[in-house]
Write an enzyme that holds these catalytic residues in place. Structure first.
Site, PDB file in Angstrom:
ATOM      1  N   ARG A 136      -3.120  -9.996   5.312  1.00 48.38           N
ATOM      2  CA  ARG A 136      -3.502 -10.049   3.895  1.00 48.38           C
ATOM      3  C   ARG A 136      -2.344  -9.523   3.053  1.00 48.38           C
ATOM      4  O   ARG A 136      -1.902  -8.391   3.251  1.00 48.38           O
ATOM      5  CB  ARG A 136      -4.759  -9.206   3.682  1.00 48.38           C
ATOM      6  CG  ARG A 136      -5.267  -9.175   2.239  1.00 48.38           C
ATOM      7  CD  ARG A 136      -6.538  -8.344   2.152  1.00 48.38           C
ATOM      8  NE  ARG A 136      -7.060  -8.283   0.794  1.00 48.38           N
ATOM      9  CZ  ARG A 136      -6.684  -7.401  -0.125  1.00 48.38           C
ATOM     10  NH1 ARG A 136      -5.781  -6.478   0.175  1.00 48.38           N
ATOM     11  NH2 ARG A 136      -7.212  -7.432  -1.334  1.00 48.38           N
ATOM     12  N   LYS A 162       0.826  -1.216   0.000  1.00 46.23           N
ATOM     13  CA  LYS A 162       0.000   0.000   0.000  1.00 46.23           C
ATOM     14  C   LYS A 162       0.857   1.262   0.000  1.00 46.23           C
ATOM     15  O   LYS A 162       2.043   1.231   0.313  1.00 46.23           O
ATOM     16  CB  LYS A 162      -0.971  -0.027   1.193  1.00 46.23           C
ATOM     17  CG  LYS A 162      -2.121  -1.009   0.934  1.00 46.23           C
ATOM     18  CD  LYS A 162      -3.171  -0.995   2.015  1.00 46.23           C
ATOM     19  CE  LYS A 162      -4.284  -1.990   1.659  1.00 46.23           C
ATOM     20  NZ  LYS A 162      -5.281  -2.123   2.753  1.00 46.23           N
TER      21      LYS A 162
HETATM   22  C1  8Y4 Z   1      -0.941  -1.633  -4.013  1.00 47.08           C
HETATM   23  C2  8Y4 Z   1      -1.570  -2.836  -3.864  1.00 47.08           C
HETATM   24  C3  8Y4 Z   1      -1.516  -0.497  -3.549  1.00 47.08           C
HETATM   25  C4  8Y4 Z   1      -2.819  -2.897  -3.255  1.00 47.08           C
HETATM   26  C5  8Y4 Z   1      -2.761  -0.556  -2.947  1.00 47.08           C
HETATM   27  C6  8Y4 Z   1      -3.402  -1.753  -2.795  1.00 47.08           C
HETATM   28  C7  8Y4 Z   1      -7.843  -4.566   2.360  1.00 47.08           C
HETATM   29  C8  8Y4 Z   1      -8.861  -5.418   1.922  1.00 47.08           C
HETATM   30  C9  8Y4 Z   1      -8.074  -4.280   0.245  1.00 47.08           C
HETATM   31  C10 8Y4 Z   1      -7.511  -4.550   3.755  1.00 47.08           C
HETATM   32  C11 8Y4 Z   1      -9.219  -6.231   4.036  1.00 47.08           C
HETATM   33  C12 8Y4 Z   1      -5.336  -2.779  -1.660  1.00 47.08           C
HETATM   34  C13 8Y4 Z   1      -9.949  -5.902  -0.271  1.00 47.08           C
HETATM   35  C14 8Y4 Z   1      -6.719  -2.394  -1.273  1.00 47.08           C
HETATM   36  N1  8Y4 Z   1      -7.355  -3.871   1.296  1.00 47.08           N
HETATM   37  N2  8Y4 Z   1      -9.543  -6.252   2.741  1.00 47.08           N
HETATM   38  N3  8Y4 Z   1      -8.997  -5.233   0.594  1.00 47.08           N
HETATM   39  N4  8Y4 Z   1      -8.235  -5.409   4.547  1.00 47.08           N
HETATM   40  N5  8Y4 Z   1      -9.868  -7.025   4.899  1.00 47.08           N
HETATM   41  N6  8Y4 Z   1      -4.663  -1.740  -2.193  1.00 47.08           N
HETATM   42  O1  8Y4 Z   1      -6.657  -3.819   4.244  1.00 47.08           O
HETATM   43  O2  8Y4 Z   1      -4.910  -3.895  -1.525  1.00 47.08           O
HETATM   44  S1  8Y4 Z   1      -7.911  -3.706  -1.390  1.00 47.08           S
END
Ligand code: 8Y4
Length: 304
Positions: free
Chosen positions: A282, A247
């Site tokens: 996760r 993130k």
């Molecule tokens: C790079 C890669 C930059 C991924 C941003 C991202 C969470 C989640 C997401 C979390 C739970 C993400 C579906 C966002 N984040 N579910 N989901 N907890 N429970 N962004 O933190 O991965 S999606």
């Protein structure tokens, strides 16, 4: 902030010394037949769903790629595979139910009989929850914490564990101006309210996971404060799921590192989350995270 919350928060201790309040040591999540043992920290692997082309060949290739990726994550030690058909990245446009079902249901059907670990479905829509569990999903992962119409009832009927995540605002605009007077207290109060609502609607407490929602309507400072104070959420007496992998908080700390250069920072954050009491991490990077958490567990297990 609510002073009672502060007191209960401070009463819970964690760190590297023996574990504390929610007794995870004996908790086994029943995910519609498959199980997750929360006696040690577990990893949820994020499955890439390549948006498939319109040709049938493209669709089969996309399904094969998803199967191969899931199989590799299981071999690397993932205890759960998370599948999502709706982008929840900041600024993302919403997708409708039909599009979301078309993306995720074929993958869940193909995967459920092939892998020994539960599939979690990342969705906020009641209809997708119901269809996904029928297709073989065993966990509902909802960044909206079951606030969408019909979602609490759909989850109660589905009879599988749910992850309730905190988000301020909605994905399209949540990063415009995050605002808290006390982020730890406000996230705690939100999760406590959702936990109560879900229990009242008939979801057993033993099936509820909580998640502070890193990056969802939070500044870098908010995210750091939440991670440093994760222990505070132990007083909610539910297993914590934490998602920090790749993130932007990691990118920012590393001076603007692009997504493909955030692995080591993400693993450091995962380690600290587990030290702070997280039960499930996760992540995109299963092997690196599983190895790091094995080291944490070995150190936690020594006598003194
Ligand atoms: C790079 C890669 C930059 C991924 C941003 C991202 C969470 C989640 C997401 C979390 C739970 C993400 C579906 C966002 N984040 N579910 N989901 N907890 N429970 N962004 O933190 O991965 S999606």
């Amino acid at each position: 902030m609510n002073p009672r919350l502060r007191t209960t928060y401070l009463a819970a201790s964690a760190g590297l010394q023996a574990n504390t309040d929610p007794d995870l040591s004996t908790l086994i999540l029943d995910c519609g037949g498959k199980t997750v043992d929360l006696g040690s920290p577990q990893v949820m692997g994020i499955l890439n769903l390549t948006p498939d082309s319109f040709s049938d060949g493209g669709r089969f290739l996309a399904r094969d790629a998803a199967l191969a990726h899931a199989g590799q994550m299981v071999a690397d030690g993932a205890a759960i595979i998370d599948i999502g058909g709706e982008s929840t990245r900041p600024g993302a446009q919403p997708v409708n139910v039909e599009q979301e079902l078309a993306r995720v249901i074929p993958v869940i059907e193909a995967l459920a009989g092939e892998i020994p670990v539960p599939i979690s479905i990342d969705t906020s829509k009641a209809e997708v929850m119901t269809e996904a569990v029928s297709a073989g999903a065993g966990i509902l992962n909802d960044v909206y914490a079951l606030r969408a119409p019909g979602a609490v009832d759909a989850a109660a009927r589905a009879g599988v564990p749910v992850c309730l995540m905190h988000m301020q605002g909605e994905p399209r605009t949540m990063q415009d101006a995050p605002d808290y007077s006390d982020v730890v207290a406000e996230v705690g109060e939100f999760l406590s309210e959702r936990l109560g609502t879900c229990i009242a609607a008939g979801i057993p407490r033993s099936r509820i996971l909580l998640d502070p929602g890193f990056g969802f309507g939070k500044t870098l400072q908010d995210n750091l404060t939440l991670l440093k104070n994760l222990q505070a959420f132990q007083s909610l007496e539910a297993p914590l799921l934490v998602g920090i992998s790749r993130k932007s908080m990691v990118g920012s700390i590393l001076g603007g590192a692009p997504v493909d250069e955030r692995l080591h920072g993400s693993v450091a954050a995962a380690v600290l989350a587990v030290v702070g009491g997280a039960a499930i991490i996760r992540t995109h990077d299963v092997k690196a995270t599983v190895d790091a958490l094995k080291v944490v567990s070995a150190i936690k297990a020594v006598e003194r």
